[in-house]
Design an enzyme around this catalytic site. Structure first.
Site, PDB file in Angstrom:
ATOM      1  N   ARG A  97      13.702  -2.593   9.469  1.00  0.00           N
ATOM      2  CA  ARG A  97      12.508  -2.039  10.120  1.00  0.00           C
ATOM      3  C   ARG A  97      12.032  -2.992  11.203  1.00  0.00           C
ATOM      4  O   ARG A  97      12.029  -4.207  11.003  1.00  0.00           O
ATOM      5  CB  ARG A  97      11.392  -1.841   9.084  1.00  0.00           C
ATOM      6  CG  ARG A  97      11.683  -0.751   8.095  1.00  0.00           C
ATOM      7  CD  ARG A  97      10.724  -0.711   6.943  1.00  0.00           C
ATOM      8  NE  ARG A  97       9.339  -0.987   7.284  1.00  0.00           N
ATOM      9  CZ  ARG A  97       8.330  -0.891   6.439  1.00  0.00           C
ATOM     10  NH1 ARG A  97       8.543  -0.531   5.188  1.00  0.00           N
ATOM     11  NH2 ARG A  97       7.102  -1.154   6.814  1.00  0.00           N
ATOM     12  N   ARG A 129       1.219  -8.281  13.802  1.00  0.00           N
ATOM     13  CA  ARG A 129       0.522  -7.214  13.083  1.00  0.00           C
ATOM     14  C   ARG A 129      -0.498  -7.792  12.104  1.00  0.00           C
ATOM     15  O   ARG A 129      -1.592  -7.255  11.935  1.00  0.00           O
ATOM     16  CB  ARG A 129       1.528  -6.320  12.333  1.00  0.00           C
ATOM     17  CG  ARG A 129       2.394  -5.495  13.263  1.00  0.00           C
ATOM     18  CD  ARG A 129       3.350  -4.595  12.524  1.00  0.00           C
ATOM     19  NE  ARG A 129       2.631  -3.610  11.730  1.00  0.00           N
ATOM     20  CZ  ARG A 129       2.961  -3.242  10.496  1.00  0.00           C
ATOM     21  NH1 ARG A 129       4.016  -3.761   9.905  1.00  0.00           N
ATOM     22  NH2 ARG A 129       2.257  -2.339   9.854  1.00  0.00           N
ATOM     23  N   LYS A 155       0.827  -1.218   0.000  1.00  0.00           N
ATOM     24  CA  LYS A 155       0.000   0.000   0.000  1.00  0.00           C
ATOM     25  C   LYS A 155       0.857   1.263   0.000  1.00  0.00           C
ATOM     26  O   LYS A 155       0.584   2.197  -0.734  1.00  0.00           O
ATOM     27  CB  LYS A 155      -0.933   0.015   1.222  1.00  0.00           C
ATOM     28  CG  LYS A 155      -1.904  -1.134   1.286  1.00  0.00           C
ATOM     29  CD  LYS A 155      -2.783  -1.085   2.520  1.00  0.00           C
ATOM     30  CE  LYS A 155      -2.057  -0.957   3.830  1.00  0.00           C
ATOM     31  NZ  LYS A 155      -1.211  -2.101   4.207  1.00  0.00           N
ATOM     32  N   ARG A 181      -9.259   1.794  10.416  1.00  0.00           N
ATOM     33  CA  ARG A 181      -8.777   0.488  10.865  1.00  0.00           C
ATOM     34  C   ARG A 181      -9.925  -0.419  11.307  1.00  0.00           C
ATOM     35  O   ARG A 181      -9.723  -1.626  11.437  1.00  0.00           O
ATOM     36  CB  ARG A 181      -7.792   0.640  12.025  1.00  0.00           C
ATOM     37  CG  ARG A 181      -6.476   1.232  11.612  1.00  0.00           C
ATOM     38  CD  ARG A 181      -5.466   1.113  12.742  1.00  0.00           C
ATOM     39  NE  ARG A 181      -4.255   1.841  12.467  1.00  0.00           N
ATOM     40  CZ  ARG A 181      -3.238   1.384  11.756  1.00  0.00           C
ATOM     41  NH1 ARG A 181      -3.289   0.179  11.251  1.00  0.00           N
ATOM     42  NH2 ARG A 181      -2.173   2.116  11.560  1.00  0.00           N
ATOM     43  N   ARG A 189      12.742  -8.880   2.471  1.00  0.00           N
ATOM     44  CA  ARG A 189      12.989  -7.443   2.576  1.00  0.00           C
ATOM     45  C   ARG A 189      13.969  -7.146   3.709  1.00  0.00           C
ATOM     46  O   ARG A 189      14.872  -6.327   3.563  1.00  0.00           O
ATOM     47  CB  ARG A 189      11.662  -6.714   2.782  1.00  0.00           C
ATOM     48  CG  ARG A 189      11.787  -5.204   2.791  1.00  0.00           C
ATOM     49  CD  ARG A 189      10.452  -4.525   2.693  1.00  0.00           C
ATOM     50  NE  ARG A 189       9.683  -4.602   3.923  1.00  0.00           N
ATOM     51  CZ  ARG A 189       8.447  -4.133   4.067  1.00  0.00           C
ATOM     52  NH1 ARG A 189       7.828  -3.585   3.039  1.00  0.00           N
ATOM     53  NH2 ARG A 189       7.814  -4.222   5.214  1.00  0.00           N
TER      54      ARG A 189
END
Length: 193
Positions: free
Chosen positions: A139, A150, A13, A88, A127
């Site tokens: 990250r 998540r 996104k 959300r 990644r």
């Protein structure tokens, strides 16, 4: 254009939002950034948010929607915006839709990124390894365990938005597992731009 991008973390996104910003000339709105800006500016809604945050509580949906209501009145967002990460929950979506309606506005598109969750976890691991290989920090949310947490939160809280927006006729889907340029083309076809 007023656009919402939906999909689990890591679905692409953010990457597509950047491309839409460049192509359409409208801002990507981050609720976190908007919240911090409203607090710093001392707006009425920002002061309410600061009071809540100073207590260590989560900012309520009505405060978040109020901050978005203020933000979309700014010059750069009057011709449209991209939301990624909001709403959300269905309750937030309903409050957001009511706010837009009160302003005589409506969404132009809700684009959901459909992904294979197992492949998505592999994508995140890859990644993280690529970041490490380049000597860049990884990250925090690229840790597979953090990512799975998540993803679980997304399934429980945010995934019901698909049905909500499908009922409104707004929901369009793209295959988030395709190469980035192919996803961009799918979105371009959906938006007609």
């Amino acid at each position: 254009m007023r656009i919402i991008l939906l999909g689990p973390p890591g679905a692409g996104k953010g990457t597509q939002a950047v491309r839409l910003v460049e192509r359409l000339g409208i801002p990507q709105l981050s609720t976190g950034d908007m919240l911090r800006a409203a607090v710093a500016a001392g707006t009425p809604v920002g002061l309410k948010a600061k009071e809540v945050m100073d207590r260590g509580d989560l900012v309520s949906d009505d405060i978040v929607v109020g901050i978005i209501a203020d933000r979309i009145e700014e010059a750069d967002a009057r011709s449209g915006f991209i939301l990624d990460g909001f709403p959300r929950t269905v309750a937030q979506a309903e409050a957001f839709d009511a706010m837009l309606s009160a302003k005589g506005l409506r969404l132009d598109a809700v684009v959901e990124f459909k992904v294979n969750e197992a492949e998505l976890v592999d994508r995140i691991v890859k990644r993280a390894k690529e970041s490490e290989a380049r000597g860049e920090p990884v990250r925090k949310d690229d840790n597979p365990e953090v990512f799975k947490t998540r993803l679980d939160a997304y399934r429980k809280q945010t995934a019901p938005l698909s049905a909500y927006y499908e009922r409104t006729g707004m929901l369009k889907t793209v295959d988030g597992m395709k190469p980035i340029d192919a996803v961009t083309e799918e979105i371009r076809a959906i938006l007609g731009r």
